[in-house]
Design an enzyme around this catalytic site. Sequence first.
Site, short mmCIF file in Angstrom:
data_model
loop_
_atom_site.label_atom_id
_atom_site.label_comp_id
_atom_site.label_asym_id
_atom_site.label_seq_id
_atom_site.Cartn_x
_atom_site.Cartn_y
_atom_site.Cartn_z
N ASP A 1 0.69 -0.99 -0.12
CA ASP A 1 0.08 0.00 0.04
C ASP A 1 0.88 1.47 -0.03
OD1 ASP A 1 -1.81 1.89 0.39
OD2 ASP A 1 -2.61 1.28 2.23
N ASP B 1 -0.56 6.58 4.91
CA ASP B 1 0.11 7.62 5.38
C ASP B 1 1.68 6.88 5.62
OD1 ASP B 1 1.61 9.32 6.82
OD2 ASP B 1 0.19 9.56 8.45
N GLY C 1 7.70 -0.47 6.74
CA GLY C 1 6.68 -0.11 5.79
C GLY C 1 5.84 -1.43 5.53
N ARG D 1 -1.53 -18.37 17.25
CA ARG D 1 -0.34 -18.75 17.69
C ARG D 1 -0.26 -17.75 19.07
NH1 ARG D 1 3.82 -15.22 19.62
NH2 ARG D 1 5.84 -16.28 19.66
N ASP E 1 1.07 -15.90 22.24
CA ASP E 1 2.44 -15.15 22.57
C ASP E 1 2.40 -15.73 24.44
OD1 ASP E 1 4.74 -13.74 22.12
OD2 ASP E 1 3.79 -12.13 23.51
N GLU F 1 3.28 -20.51 22.45
CA GLU F 1 4.71 -20.14 22.39
C GLU F 1 5.26 -20.68 23.81
OE1 GLU F 1 7.85 -16.42 22.41
OE2 GLU F 1 6.00 -16.19 23.31
N HIS G 1 11.54 -14.77 14.68
CA HIS G 1 11.98 -13.56 14.77
C HIS G 1 12.31 -13.27 16.33
CE1 HIS G 1 7.84 -14.25 16.88
NE2 HIS G 1 8.04 -12.96 17.78
N ASP G 2 12.38 -14.16 17.12
CA ASP G 2 12.68 -14.11 18.51
C ASP G 2 14.48 -14.86 18.50
OD1 ASP G 2 10.85 -12.66 19.69
OD2 ASP G 2 9.69 -14.40 19.98
N ASP H 1 17.64 -10.34 17.53
CA ASP H 1 16.50 -9.14 17.62
C ASP H 1 17.07 -7.82 18.00
OD1 ASP H 1 14.31 -7.73 17.91
OD2 ASP H 1 13.84 -8.57 19.67
#
Length: 569
Positions: free
Chosen positions: A148, A152, A171, A324, A326, A355, A421-422, A466
Amino acid sequence: MNQYAILHIPDSRYCFACGEKELVLRLRMAKEDEQAEVSLIYACKYDFSLKRRQEKMKICYSDRLFHYYEIRLQLEDVRLAYVFQIEEKGKIYFYSEDGVTETYHFEEGFYNFFQMPYINTNDIMEVVEWMRSAVFYQIFVDRFCQGDFEKDTGYITMQWGETPTPKNFAGGDIKGITEKLDYIKSLGVNAIYLTPVFESLSNHKYDISNYKKIDPQFGTIEDIKELVLKAHKKGMRIVLDAVFNHCSMEMAEFQDVLEKGKQSPYYNWFIIDGEFPDTEKMNYECFAACNYMPKLNTADKGVQDFLIDIALFWIREADIDGWRLDVSDEVSHEFWRRFRREVKAEKRDCVIIGENWHDAYPYLMGDQYDSIMNYAFTKACLDYFAREKFSAKEMAEKLSSNLMRNMEQVNFMMMNLLDSHDTHRFFSEVSKNKDKLLSALALEFIFPGAPCIYYGTEICTEGGYDPDSRRCFDWEEANWDMEVMGIVKELTALRDNPVLQYGSVHIFDEDEMLCVERIWQKRKISLWINLSQKERHIRLAESQMVTCSHMYEKNLQNNGFLIVEEQEG
């Protein structure tokens, strides 16, 4: 005989139903007693003194200390009584609720035999069927793709591809994922797990202020509906991230408590030491040591109602396929039991993945989660491929030990991953060795459970801890390693094979190679991984067909793997 090592627990991971009249029994014994012959003596509990059957059990799994004997029974009468017979050096012993004895009085067995009193169908843990063939792709939404360009963009603080920091924004959004569905599907992926998409101040969105609103940086509710709809048309599933252990301090309910203290109707939603929460003194429970993420009191019925309403809302509104959970091991068992009942009543095949980084058996007994993110598998792969702390034998033992933590159904639904990501990127952890990366992926795809590829693994994305593990996806195809991507696609294609969806597993070492066999009916798939410094010869029969390999010609080379399929008859 080492009696201290012998273990069986009725109605547990050592005794569980996997069908209306199908039961799996396990007995643990010390490895030094492997010459012992183990049999199961069983009957309907009302006929135990008169009508008994005896069947031999075999070793199906072995870890560093123990052998695990297993037998699968097809029962006519599901009211089962049983004891184990152990024969060693010509002497017979019996193992019952009284422990190991040299004699056993079957006519009084009703006092001390083991039993599965009755298999009630609503106690049987079901496998979410689509998880058997699932191949997951985890996406950290801000870093995957921006679709997109009319939104903004004032919040974007980094150029695409720059080194990430904890607080910058690249983004990426939901439309970007929707645009790349064909690419994701081309990898052989059929399930996508998204990190949180709800309103939040951070780039990771694990501090949520409004659970029923898609964060404007990522899009709108219509965008998530479109993503799910188009994914479903392509035969793909969408799993969202439920952050129910904690929320953002910006959430309206916590703000009300900040203003009104104990007079707020939401005071008991949080765990506060005092009249008012103090964000500087941190006199309230929170996630880790983050004052901006107050912990939710999931023992409170109001909190439970609030969170379950959210879970059901996104199933009803967007038709998502799973959650999932957390930091799920810090949330109350009572809440997860209620969560499971209500979510499964709404959508029976909605998968629930916790998790939990450690042994999660108390949550995986059929009344809470379906499975967890399998970080025990991750750690074993790091120790074997990256740290080289394990020999092939030790790796086989570790993987078997991990499987023995849970029932078979859970193992089929585990989300197996090399990184996320961890964590550090696995490719970086193996010092950018593509051969090791591919061999680890081969193990992930052959091992019981659903493999999960962290976005960018297929193009050898690097990254440390991370936030470095959360780099932007490189969409410049000239930078891609097409050989690696091609082998990833070969591996994902294997998941269509019913042997990997239903087959039993045997893990062992052979000539310093790690070997994993999956067997179903008369078919077998075998994996060999060679991390030794020597080439290894694998003798193939005419009935065997190589389905995927790397670093294999006539012999299996260092860091290479070979996958072979065979069918009897």
